[in-house]
Scaffold this motif. Sequence first.
Motif, PDB file in Angstrom:
ATOM      1  N   LEU A  10       0.727  -1.042   0.164  1.00 13.04           N
ATOM      2  CA  LEU A  10      -0.071   0.043   0.013  1.00 13.04           C
ATOM      3  C   LEU A  10       0.803   1.233  -0.055  1.00 13.04           C
ATOM      4  O   LEU A  10       1.803   1.344   0.758  1.00 13.04           O
ATOM      5  CB  LEU A  10      -0.948  -0.021   1.340  1.00 13.04           C
ATOM      6  N   LEU A  11       0.330   2.201  -0.752  1.00 15.70           N
ATOM      7  CA  LEU A  11       1.292   3.457  -0.757  1.00 15.70           C
ATOM      8  C   LEU A  11       1.764   4.118   0.391  1.00 15.70           C
ATOM      9  O   LEU A  11       2.790   4.384   0.597  1.00 15.70           O
ATOM     10  CB  LEU A  11       0.553   4.508  -1.758  1.00 15.70           C
ATOM     11  N   PHE A  38       5.889  10.408  -3.818  1.00 18.27           N
ATOM     12  CA  PHE A  38       7.458  10.411  -3.413  1.00 18.27           C
ATOM     13  C   PHE A  38       7.828   9.253  -2.822  1.00 18.27           C
ATOM     14  O   PHE A  38       7.126   8.569  -1.811  1.00 18.27           O
ATOM     15  CB  PHE A  38       7.261  11.830  -2.501  1.00 18.27           C
ATOM     16  N   VAL A  39       8.947   8.740  -3.520  1.00 17.62           N
ATOM     17  CA  VAL A  39       9.432   7.255  -3.067  1.00 17.62           C
ATOM     18  C   VAL A  39      10.815   7.711  -2.350  1.00 17.62           C
ATOM     19  O   VAL A  39      11.718   8.012  -3.109  1.00 17.62           O
ATOM     20  CB  VAL A  39       9.735   6.493  -3.989  1.00 17.62           C
ATOM     21  N   ALA A 123       9.960   3.370   1.189  1.00 19.60           N
ATOM     22  CA  ALA A 123       8.545   3.960   1.629  1.00 19.60           C
ATOM     23  C   ALA A 123       8.115   5.071   0.754  1.00 19.60           C
ATOM     24  O   ALA A 123       8.699   5.515  -0.246  1.00 19.60           O
ATOM     25  CB  ALA A 123       8.985   4.950   2.855  1.00 19.60           C
ATOM     26  N   ALA A 124       6.653   5.099   0.527  1.00 18.73           N
ATOM     27  CA  ALA A 124       6.119   5.882  -0.616  1.00 18.73           C
ATOM     28  C   ALA A 124       5.101   6.405   0.077  1.00 18.73           C
ATOM     29  O   ALA A 124       4.024   5.933   0.747  1.00 18.73           O
ATOM     30  CB  ALA A 124       5.635   4.685  -1.680  1.00 18.73           C
ATOM     31  N   GLU A 129       2.030  14.980   1.503  1.00 17.33           N
ATOM     32  CA  GLU A 129       2.323  14.598   3.008  1.00 17.33           C
ATOM     33  C   GLU A 129       3.806  14.975   3.034  1.00 17.33           C
ATOM     34  O   GLU A 129       4.185  15.502   4.301  1.00 17.33           O
ATOM     35  CB  GLU A 129       2.169  13.020   2.904  1.00 17.33           C
ATOM     36  N   ILE A 130       4.606  14.608   1.947  1.00 14.76           N
ATOM     37  CA  ILE A 130       5.896  15.085   2.208  1.00 14.76           C
ATOM     38  C   ILE A 130       6.048  16.617   2.122  1.00 14.76           C
ATOM     39  O   ILE A 130       6.831  17.234   3.205  1.00 14.76           O
ATOM     40  CB  ILE A 130       6.787  14.645   0.983  1.00 14.76           C
ATOM     41  N   ASP A 131       5.356  17.500   1.795  1.00 12.71           N
ATOM     42  CA  ASP A 131       5.359  18.889   1.610  1.00 12.71           C
ATOM     43  C   ASP A 131       4.788  18.998   3.218  1.00 12.71           C
ATOM     44  O   ASP A 131       5.453  20.199   3.692  1.00 12.71           O
ATOM     45  CB  ASP A 131       4.513  19.422   0.762  1.00 12.71           C
ATOM     46  N   THR A 132       3.843  18.566   3.889  1.00 12.73           N
ATOM     47  CA  THR A 132       3.307  18.801   5.108  1.00 12.73           C
ATOM     48  C   THR A 132       4.530  18.403   6.017  1.00 12.73           C
ATOM     49  O   THR A 132       4.750  19.296   7.227  1.00 12.73           O
ATOM     50  CB  THR A 132       2.213  18.015   5.382  1.00 12.73           C
ATOM     51  N   GLN A 133       5.268  17.207   5.876  1.00 11.65           N
ATOM     52  CA  GLN A 133       6.401  16.915   6.772  1.00 11.65           C
ATOM     53  C   GLN A 133       7.327  18.146   6.638  1.00 11.65           C
ATOM     54  O   GLN A 133       8.024  18.582   7.474  1.00 11.65           O
ATOM     55  CB  GLN A 133       6.970  15.720   6.368  1.00 11.65           C
TER      56      GLN A 133
END
Length: 212
Positions: A10-11, A38-39, A123-124, A129-133
């Motif tokens: 799952l992504l 984003f991977v 991890a994908a 979500e990456i931007d939020t982090q």
Amino acid sequence: MLLKLVLLVLLPLASALHFYMDAGEEKCFYEDLAKDTFVVGHYATSQIDKETGSPLDSSHLKIEIMVFETFDNDHRVVNQKAANQGKFTFTTAETGEHRICFRPLVPTGWFNKARIRMSLDIAAGDTSEIDTQRDDQTASLAQRVRQLTRKVQDVIREQAFQRTREAQFRDASEKINAGVLRWSIMQVIALMAVGVWQTYTLRTFFVKQKLV
């Protein structure tokens, strides 16, 4: 020899595993990824002796990392040669199946008895979500900067206070020294006046007594 290992994940989740390869062998993983995913892949490789299983020197070991878009005639989106451990990243441009391949780059030959053990953690997640982090990390850094700024301002205020105290103490010391100097001058003048008066009195006395 091309070995294919299919992973169904799952992504939002991460997949972690380890496997073995021979020198020059290639292993691939297939991932169905959505657009703008984003991977991040973390890997570590080491060499072991095929017969004894004991670890070997892995400092010269290199890994070739390749990512293909199988839905687009195996269009290659990643092609890098990296150290024996590290990470790789990429962002998907379109939705579809991606093939992630690894090939150890070590000398091959009759005397090469090495086998490669590789640990892989993929991890994908959505780029939002990456931007939020990243935003959270930026906010945390901004808060730390503000805290450091406040500390610097406190130090500056303390230094200004100490300079003011030093200036006040210096002014007071200069006033005291000036007062002591004036009093000393007055004492010298008074002593000189007393001496002159005493000399004049004695001279007058001696004249009256006709001693001189």
